[in-house]
Scaffold this motif. Sequence first.
Motif, PDB file in Angstrom:
ATOM      1  N   VAL A 308       0.848  -1.198   0.000  1.00 47.76           N
ATOM      2  CA  VAL A 308       0.000   0.000   0.000  1.00 47.76           C
ATOM      3  C   VAL A 308       0.879   1.242   0.000  1.00 47.76           C
ATOM      4  N   LEU A 309       1.950   1.180   0.791  1.00 40.89           N
ATOM      5  CA  LEU A 309       2.890   2.304   0.808  1.00 40.89           C
ATOM      6  C   LEU A 309       3.417   2.582  -0.590  1.00 40.89           C
ATOM      7  N   ALA A 310       3.790   1.508  -1.276  1.00 45.31           N
ATOM      8  CA  ALA A 310       4.345   1.651  -2.626  1.00 45.31           C
ATOM      9  C   ALA A 310       3.333   2.290  -3.570  1.00 45.31           C
ATOM     10  N   VAL A 311       2.108   1.812  -3.537  1.00 41.57           N
ATOM     11  CA  VAL A 311       1.090   2.384  -4.436  1.00 41.57           C
ATOM     12  C   VAL A 311       0.849   3.846  -4.093  1.00 41.57           C
ATOM     13  N   ASN A 312       0.917   4.152  -2.791  1.00 36.99           N
ATOM     14  CA  ASN A 312       0.727   5.553  -2.407  1.00 36.99           C
ATOM     15  C   ASN A 312       1.863   6.433  -2.893  1.00 36.99           C
ATOM     16  N   ILE A 313       3.059   5.875  -2.883  1.00 36.08           N
ATOM     17  CA  ILE A 313       4.179   6.643  -3.429  1.00 36.08           C
ATOM     18  C   ILE A 313       3.917   6.961  -4.896  1.00 36.08           C
ATOM     19  N   LEU A 314       3.419   5.962  -5.618  1.00 39.41           N
ATOM     20  CA  LEU A 314       3.088   6.199  -7.022  1.00 39.41           C
ATOM     21  C   LEU A 314       1.999   7.247  -7.141  1.00 39.41           C
ATOM     22  N   SER A 321       5.173  17.790  -9.957  1.00 38.71           N
ATOM     23  CA  SER A 321       5.158  18.766 -11.045  1.00 38.71           C
ATOM     24  C   SER A 321       6.009  18.309 -12.217  1.00 38.71           C
ATOM     25  N   ASP A 322       6.936  17.389 -11.976  1.00 39.05           N
ATOM     26  CA  ASP A 322       7.803  16.894 -13.038  1.00 39.05           C
ATOM     27  C   ASP A 322       7.035  15.890 -13.905  1.00 39.05           C
ATOM     28  N   ARG A 323       6.931  16.224 -15.152  1.00 40.94           N
ATOM     29  CA  ARG A 323       6.177  15.398 -16.079  1.00 40.94           C
ATOM     30  C   ARG A 323       6.717  13.976 -16.169  1.00 40.94           C
ATOM     31  N   ASN A 324       8.032  13.849 -16.128  1.00 38.68           N
ATOM     32  CA  ASN A 324       8.652  12.534 -16.254  1.00 38.68           C
ATOM     33  C   ASN A 324       8.230  11.626 -15.117  1.00 38.68           C
ATOM     34  N   ILE A 325       8.138  12.194 -13.941  1.00 39.08           N
ATOM     35  CA  ILE A 325       7.734  11.410 -12.773  1.00 39.08           C
ATOM     36  C   ILE A 325       6.291  10.962 -12.944  1.00 39.08           C
ATOM     37  N   ARG A 326       5.460  11.833 -13.445  1.00 36.16           N
ATOM     38  CA  ARG A 326       4.063  11.454 -13.659  1.00 36.16           C
ATOM     39  C   ARG A 326       3.989  10.306 -14.663  1.00 36.16           C
ATOM     40  N   TYR A 327       4.838  10.384 -15.660  1.00 33.00           N
ATOM     41  CA  TYR A 327       4.838   9.345 -16.682  1.00 33.00           C
ATOM     42  C   TYR A 327       5.161   7.976 -16.094  1.00 33.00           C
ATOM     43  N   VAL A 328       6.245   7.894 -15.320  1.00 24.80           N
ATOM     44  CA  VAL A 328       6.601   6.582 -14.769  1.00 24.80           C
ATOM     45  C   VAL A 328       5.539   6.106 -13.783  1.00 24.80           C
ATOM     46  N   ALA A 329       4.914   7.061 -13.102  1.00 24.52           N
ATOM     47  CA  ALA A 329       3.852   6.671 -12.168  1.00 24.52           C
ATOM     48  C   ALA A 329       2.694   6.025 -12.925  1.00 24.52           C
ATOM     49  N   LEU A 330       2.282   6.658 -14.011  1.00 26.12           N
ATOM     50  CA  LEU A 330       1.164   6.114 -14.777  1.00 26.12           C
ATOM     51  C   LEU A 330       1.514   4.746 -15.347  1.00 26.12           C
ATOM     52  N   THR A 331       2.729   4.619 -15.879  1.00 27.66           N
ATOM     53  CA  THR A 331       3.126   3.331 -16.449  1.00 27.66           C
ATOM     54  C   THR A 331       3.108   2.244 -15.388  1.00 27.66           C
ATOM     55  N   SER A 332       3.651   2.557 -14.217  1.00 24.04           N
ATOM     56  CA  SER A 332       3.713   1.556 -13.155  1.00 24.04           C
ATOM     57  C   SER A 332       2.337   1.199 -12.639  1.00 24.04           C
ATOM     58  N   LEU A 333       1.481   2.209 -12.446  1.00 22.38           N
ATOM     59  CA  LEU A 333       0.135   1.923 -11.953  1.00 22.38           C
ATOM     60  C   LEU A 333      -0.611   1.031 -12.922  1.00 22.38           C
ATOM     61  N   ASP A 340      -3.250  -5.217  -7.880  1.00 24.83           N
ATOM     62  CA  ASP A 340      -3.563  -4.444  -6.661  1.00 24.83           C
ATOM     63  C   ASP A 340      -4.666  -3.443  -6.947  1.00 24.83           C
ATOM     64  N   HIS A 341      -5.738  -3.961  -7.473  1.00 25.20           N
ATOM     65  CA  HIS A 341      -6.783  -3.101  -8.007  1.00 25.20           C
ATOM     66  C   HIS A 341      -7.319  -2.097  -6.999  1.00 25.20           C
ATOM     67  N   SER A 342      -7.636  -2.555  -5.800  1.00 27.40           N
ATOM     68  CA  SER A 342      -8.260  -1.633  -4.835  1.00 27.40           C
ATOM     69  C   SER A 342      -7.297  -0.537  -4.416  1.00 27.40           C
ATOM     70  N   ALA A 343      -6.005  -0.883  -4.296  1.00 27.86           N
ATOM     71  CA  ALA A 343      -5.035   0.137  -3.906  1.00 27.86           C
ATOM     72  C   ALA A 343      -4.948   1.217  -4.981  1.00 27.86           C
ATOM     73  N   VAL A 344      -4.965   0.780  -6.226  1.00 28.32           N
ATOM     74  CA  VAL A 344      -4.865   1.746  -7.313  1.00 28.32           C
ATOM     75  C   VAL A 344      -6.156   2.556  -7.432  1.00 28.32           C
ATOM     76  N   GLN A 345      -7.280   1.915  -7.149  1.00 25.75           N
ATOM     77  CA  GLN A 345      -8.561   2.620  -7.221  1.00 25.75           C
ATOM     78  C   GLN A 345      -8.574   3.886  -6.387  1.00 25.75           C
ATOM     79  N   ARG A 346      -7.879   3.813  -5.252  1.00 26.75           N
ATOM     80  CA  ARG A 346      -7.885   4.969  -4.354  1.00 26.75           C
ATOM     81  C   ARG A 346      -7.338   6.216  -5.036  1.00 26.75           C
ATOM     82  N   HIS A 347      -6.548   6.026  -6.076  1.00 16.95           N
ATOM     83  CA  HIS A 347      -5.955   7.181  -6.747  1.00 16.95           C
ATOM     84  C   HIS A 347      -6.691   7.557  -8.018  1.00 16.95           C
TER      85      HIS A 347
END
Lengths: 785, 156
Positions: A308-314, A321-333, A340-347
């Motif tokens: 859960v911690l990991a998904v929250n970090i994502l 604000s850094d676009r690159n970070i958003r990109y890797v977050a989206l890819t990983s999610l 981990d569907h429910s964890a991701v749902q929270r976001h």
Amino acid sequence: MVVPSLKLQDLIEEIRGAKTQAQEREVIQKECAHIRASFRDGDPVHRHRQLAKLLYVHMLGYPAHFGQMECLKLIASSRFTDKRVGYLGAMLLLDERHDAHLLITNSIKNDLSQGIQPVQGLALCTLSTMGSAEMCRDLAPEVEKLLLQPSPYVRKKAILTAVHMIRKVPELSSVFLPPCAQLLHERHHGILLGTITLITELCERSPAALRHFRKVVPQLVHILRTLVTMGYSTEHSISGVSDPFLQVQILRLLRILGRNHEESSETMNDLLAQVATNTDTSRNAGNAVLFETVLTIMDIRSAAGLRVLAVNILGRFLLNSDRNIRYVALTSLLRLVQSDHSAVQRHRPTVVECLRETDASLSRRALELSLALVNSSNVRAMMQELQAFLESCPPDLRADCASGILLAAERFAPTKRWHIDTILHVLTTAGTHVRDDAVANLTQLIGGAQELHAYSVRRLYNALAEDISQQPLVQVAAWCIGEYGDLLLAGNCEEIEPLQVDEEEVLALLEKVLQSHMSLPATRGYALTALMKLSTRLCGDNNRIRQVVSIYGSCLDVELQQRAVEYDTLFRKYDHMRAAILEKMPLVERDGPQADEEAKESKEAAQLSEAAPVPTEPQASQLLDLLDLLDGASGDVQHPPPLDPSPGGALIHLLDLPCVPPPPAPIPDLKVFEREGVQLNLSFIRPPENPALLLITVTATNFSEGDVTHFICQAAVPKSLQLQLQAPSGNTVPARGGLPITQLFRILNPNKAPLRLKLRLTYDHFHQSVQEIFEVNNLPVESWQ
Amino acid sequence: MQFMLLFSRQGKLRLQKWYVPLSDKEKKKITRELVQTVLARKPKMCSFLEWRDLKIVYKRYASLYFCCAIEDQDNELITLEIIHRYVELLDKYFGSVCELDIIFNFEKAYFILDEFLLGGEVQETSKKNVLKAIEQADLLQESQNEEWGGLSEDIL
């Protein structure tokens, strides 16, 4: 008197001074001539300079193959200057395709053992850049010796050379595995980094090595912990993060070792939590480490809280604000959304926000993720967002968005009416981008929702009246008006405002569609058939309809002409049958998987056939059957003519007469092809009333990570058999189990000759063109006996 | 890493380091297509893109694009750090590096890269050590040339 050769920098200057491409070519050709002459003369003093100049023009795209031998000579020289340029030349000009490359093996061997570090460095570098399998086999002992030499400069290079060697010659793993344990005790960061890279490579290649190295997990944990708590060291830190390169590499190895292994995962749990919480995230270096940590946590058997911690970090990354970070977050999610569907749902709200990104690669990821997050409880809200996105998204995302919405709507529609509304909205907004089966899906859906017939036809009529350019919409509307025209004219429907439509308007609209240059041939087919059906639904006289039908009897389009002629015949000779034939469609039973059904429907709707047979042929044979029907049994007048493109018109259903004996045992399916997650299956049907006929349904599925596009399947059978291919359901199979393509083969085998089948597949997959030709083995005997 | 390319805003190649064996023709094709793709990106877009089956990480420094092709399991963010570290090394070596330095001293740019990456992997994480290694090599080169004497100071 020898003209002194041009210095490298002077040549570069001259080339840059050239005003045109032609001038540049001239300068270079002149110089290359000098260089060639110099090589022929064998001038050792300036050889390195000549080769350097050649390497420069090579980078500009000019041929430099005549310098290959000079590289060899320079490498063999004792001067460091020569070796430096020579080895560089080898890396740029020589590779395993040229036989010449083996000739430097000896020089490398000598250089590796002569003890001057910069020279050893050059040799190792070259070997690890362009070393072929043969070279690696030859030089493995030398490199092994250097692993344990005192100088860290040489050792770290030797270790990474070993990595390259294992990639080229996996058997060398046995040579380079033993030293790893000792190397892991080194303090030098370069050596440690190389060793961890080497261990990673070994583990990825061999399960035995993986098991072997699990025992170093505690040691790795210790190294990483020391690194993290050590404090600031100017030499190796970036923005306050201790040696992020080393941290990332360790985390990656821990991921591989901890995967599917409880004990190892537990050992690293605390450390991962520590790194995840303590890493400074103000700069990219820290985020890089954090990102790798998250990937590791999600891949091993970590504690639930840690996940859960990991998904929250994502999730936090998504707000960065850094676009690159958003990109890797989206890819990983996206990778985590299944596990981990429910964890991701929270976001979910944040993900939906990302739909508004200006960068197309981000909004594409956000779209994929949003679609993956749709479930029955959030479907209404999500669809609203997605439909809004559809209206404003960049054109290359339209198709995916449209099909995504339609798919999600199908899975989670709260009510049929909502479903119809949603599809309608997609068809009006992005009609040209929807997939071929959307039309069939919608007609099927509407057909099944009896209570909504009036509502649907009314809404479709309104939409059509406004805009006749969006083909899928027009096709569905035409079909609907044809089927439910009587409800349209009845005028009452509580759900939308009453609308008075009169017959002439309806006919005029359909005629407009028929005549419009924007209408595809398939669309015009729909319109013509709809008009025909209205002849029984409307109360007025049918003169107008008869007129249109007879005009199209001489239409240039063969399909339309055929239909018109047949409808005309219906009016003239079989008028007593007309009402029964044009009755409302029965709902097609969804007996098999959804895909097959839709495939059959869209086959009828599609115009083109991939195979050789002339397009009119299927129509002719269907006509034959129609006449048979009219002459023959009375029990099947409920079925509409097979010319009707609506669902249920498949020939199979027509032949499924009530008086036939029960069907024989089904023939087992056959998997005939598999490549990188793409599979092809055949299923066989022998209709009992026609023993010479074999129907094969070919289904293409895709479980890989990449879409399959431009899929074409062609077939051939022995001359004694007759083969007809019907049009496939589509040309695309989306990744990860997306909607399969189905196609029907009809094989006539009156002599019961042994069945042989050759298939040719062409498609694009992972950005490569694939072509496969093969004969199908193990065809079941029941398919032809 | 599979390869690294440096090119200018006009699409002129300034450095090409290939860590996978490909024919000259294939390299040219890849270079041409990738350069086109990257140059078409707008300034505000992110540094990552998917191209064929590779991940591409690129960053623009003044008039030069630094472009790396990495594999699926590689970390994009750390690749950005790799690119940045390389630029820092060039900067330290040339003293406030600009594109011209890399054009006129392309072989040096290669030598520096080869002290930082080996076989597509990071070999040395200490800036100091990399620069020291280059210095040693340069010294060796010069000292040998002094032995010979009679040659002009400009070696290349």
